[in-house]
Motif scaffolding. Sequence first.
Motif, mmCIF file in Angstrom:
data_model
loop_
_atom_site.group_PDB
_atom_site.id
_atom_site.type_symbol
_atom_site.label_atom_id
_atom_site.label_comp_id
_atom_site.label_asym_id
_atom_site.label_seq_id
_atom_site.Cartn_x
_atom_site.Cartn_y
_atom_site.Cartn_z
ATOM 1 N N UNK A 100 0.826 -1.164 0.069
ATOM 2 C CA UNK A 100 0.037 -0.056 0.213
ATOM 3 C C UNK A 100 0.808 1.240 -0.034
ATOM 4 N N UNK A 101 0.685 2.202 -0.818
ATOM 5 C CA UNK A 101 1.208 3.427 -0.720
ATOM 6 C C UNK A 101 0.699 4.365 0.271
ATOM 7 N N UNK A 102 1.844 4.915 1.014
ATOM 8 C CA UNK A 102 1.575 5.629 2.651
ATOM 9 C C UNK A 102 0.600 6.679 2.427
ATOM 10 N N UNK A 103 0.470 7.443 1.162
ATOM 11 C CA UNK A 103 -0.409 8.513 1.165
ATOM 12 C C UNK A 103 -1.844 7.974 1.122
ATOM 13 N N UNK A 104 -1.969 6.936 0.649
ATOM 14 C CA UNK A 104 -3.486 6.167 0.748
ATOM 15 C C UNK A 104 -4.029 6.214 2.152
ATOM 16 N N UNK A 105 -2.918 6.183 3.093
ATOM 17 C CA UNK A 105 -3.362 5.762 4.385
ATOM 18 C C UNK A 105 -3.009 6.898 5.412
ATOM 19 N N UNK A 106 -2.422 8.020 5.154
ATOM 20 C CA UNK A 106 -1.774 9.058 5.872
ATOM 21 C C UNK A 106 -2.708 10.226 6.059
ATOM 22 N N UNK A 107 -3.989 10.004 6.746
ATOM 23 C CA UNK A 107 -4.957 11.109 6.812
ATOM 24 C C UNK A 107 -4.855 10.861 8.567
ATOM 25 N N UNK A 108 -4.290 11.972 9.319
ATOM 26 C CA UNK A 108 -4.398 11.560 10.887
ATOM 27 C C UNK A 108 -5.764 12.009 11.323
#
Length: 746
Positions: free
Chosen positions: A457-465
Amino acid sequence: MKLKALLLIAALHFAALASCAGETAERPGASAPDGNSGDTGGGTTIDLTGYRLIFADEFDGRRMNWDLWAADDPNNIKNETSRGPEAVEVRDGELRLNVRRVDRSEKVKWIAGYVYLKEPLENNVYIECRFRSGQCSGVNNAFWLACKTPPNTTWCNKYEVDIVEARKDVRTGLGNGHLAYHDWKTYPYALDKNGNKCDIAAGISVKHSFEDYHIWGLWYGENEMIYYLDGQEMWRRKTSTSYPDQYYTGVGKAPVWNPLEEQRAYGKYGQEDWNYQAGYNGDLMHVILANIPWGSTWSPLVEEEADGSWMAVDYVRIYKPESLLDPTPETDLPHPATEVELDRTYSLAEEGCSYFSTEITRKAGEELTLTFVEADGSAVGKVIVDTEGSLWSWWSGIDGRYMTVEGERAVIDAAAGMGYEYSTLDEGWESLPDKWATLRELAGYAAGKEVGLFVWRHWERLNDPADDYAEMRHFLDSVVACGVRGVKVDFMNGEGLRQIRFTTALLRHAAQRRLLVNFHGCQKPSGESRTYPNELTREGVRGMELNRITAHYRSRMQAAGRPVDPRASRPGDENRNIPACHNAALPFTRCVTGPADYTPVAFSMPGDVRPAQQLACACLIGSPLMTLAENPFYLLREERLQPAVEFLRTLPVCWDETVVLPQSRIGRLALLARRSGETWYLAAAAAEEIRESVSLGFLGPGVWTMTKLGDDGSDGFSREVRRITGRDTLPLILAPGEGLVARFER
């Protein structure tokens, strides 16, 4: 205080482009999505509600992030200017693209900054940059898009989108911003009415306050581009309704044209589509920030003012509409198929995290040893359960079967046959039909073979705090519900606060779900796995991926009939495989800080490293999750590789004891003895000619059976089996690039 932009319709690309207009064509009458059919000014205000930030560089660090960005070739001289990395610096929270007078030669009078994002820009995104132009006239300050991916032939990769080229107009004291797009494919063979070379383009000029910072933005759509200044729409253009890949220019066909070149340039659309930018969506466009001394009558170059000036870039950000992103797990899998039970007993240290340091000691007459110690000096034992290997399809493409259900099932079969615990499903699985059902099917199939599945998984797809990383948590719940054992998260490409907070949150949430983690595109470890033992490994190393990148680069050059770049390494287009000296250094440098997912073993794309050293790297470069780079089908079918396969089936990935033998010399020879249980291994990687005699005293008392693999002088292995004791010595004769692996069993 910002000055409200005044708009001026300008000649297409300064004065030269106007002469390209022979005949004109009527503009297609498609209206803008918001109902504003005008081309310039008075348009919409950008509203980023419903957009997700997918990339940002705020330039808040101490130095330029060259993992994300690349500089221009300093030998690529334009306007007597060299634009290499020496004119680029990050300082006081901004990127500075400097201009300096140097007078190095007749051809080089200046140096100036030029950087571009290595990753090509996808379309249907909004991109913006806040910057202030260098405070002088005669210097072009540019934020633009162009292709940096070879080949750059006369018929492809020749488009340019000028989000803005800003210079000071001395007549008014204002900035003159050039907003345009260009088709440079015509330049080698299209002539204007005066017989001069010309491109096909369209553009406007925008007046703005020159001393202030401004936000220049572009909606880079599949069929439309909208240009913004400080959030206000300045100009827009649409593609043809007949040919949706073609941007209308309105300048007409150049009077003199080479039909053969035109056909090559415009492909299937032929010679009737000269009004449009052919093949626009096929180019790989990169974000570029650059400045260059470039004087004119209205913006003269004054050397004393230009020397020491700089373009000050506050940030670059890229947004994408949520509606155009791949469906998130929240949409695809609103309710996990099984209830996810969070394991609250997992060992987590929310505060006062315990880290470890490394102590390297050597007493007179003794061998060099590496000992991991706590802050109080007490020794640290193994902190991660002993895992095994993973097979991987990305590096090789598995004979054209990459990211097919059939191909990935076959990789799982190979992992089971090797006795490996995992298979890694890398980038591209989210494009599989009915991806969550397919993932569940593959994970179930793997479980039936006693193989666990890692998913990428690309980190920006998960990086919403927001809401304690709610999107991340739902994704992790979804993969757990599918039966996945671990996640491989990629492309953090830095160690800023944003990335550190993200990786810590991921480890915490993954641990609560008993998910294992493998980080790629990340910084080296600093003890995270002591607090979160579910982090099995991380990249943070220049690994065997480089050989694949290099092979693909050379193939592209060969296909295009272009020479390979003579420089040994150019980020993004590397022309250098992993050298033996790198392998001989890593055990004493990067590996000292913790596990490294080097993805070892590259027999089919080895570079100058011989087979036995490729195998030795699996032993020398430690990782509790050993992910083999090599195509598993190739590995299992090649007769010459079967001695290595026999070793790889049983090679440990965690060690009870490591002895660095005294013949080791960093970058020249790595020679380690490692013990797992009652079995010892000896591994060597040579970067120069080696003639040594190695004591086997580390074995201790008793008689041992040694199975030793070396290089056979071609592309295979020599194999020797004999009885041996700790009182014996072993000859070590290696050529540069060769290696050795030996196993000692009672």
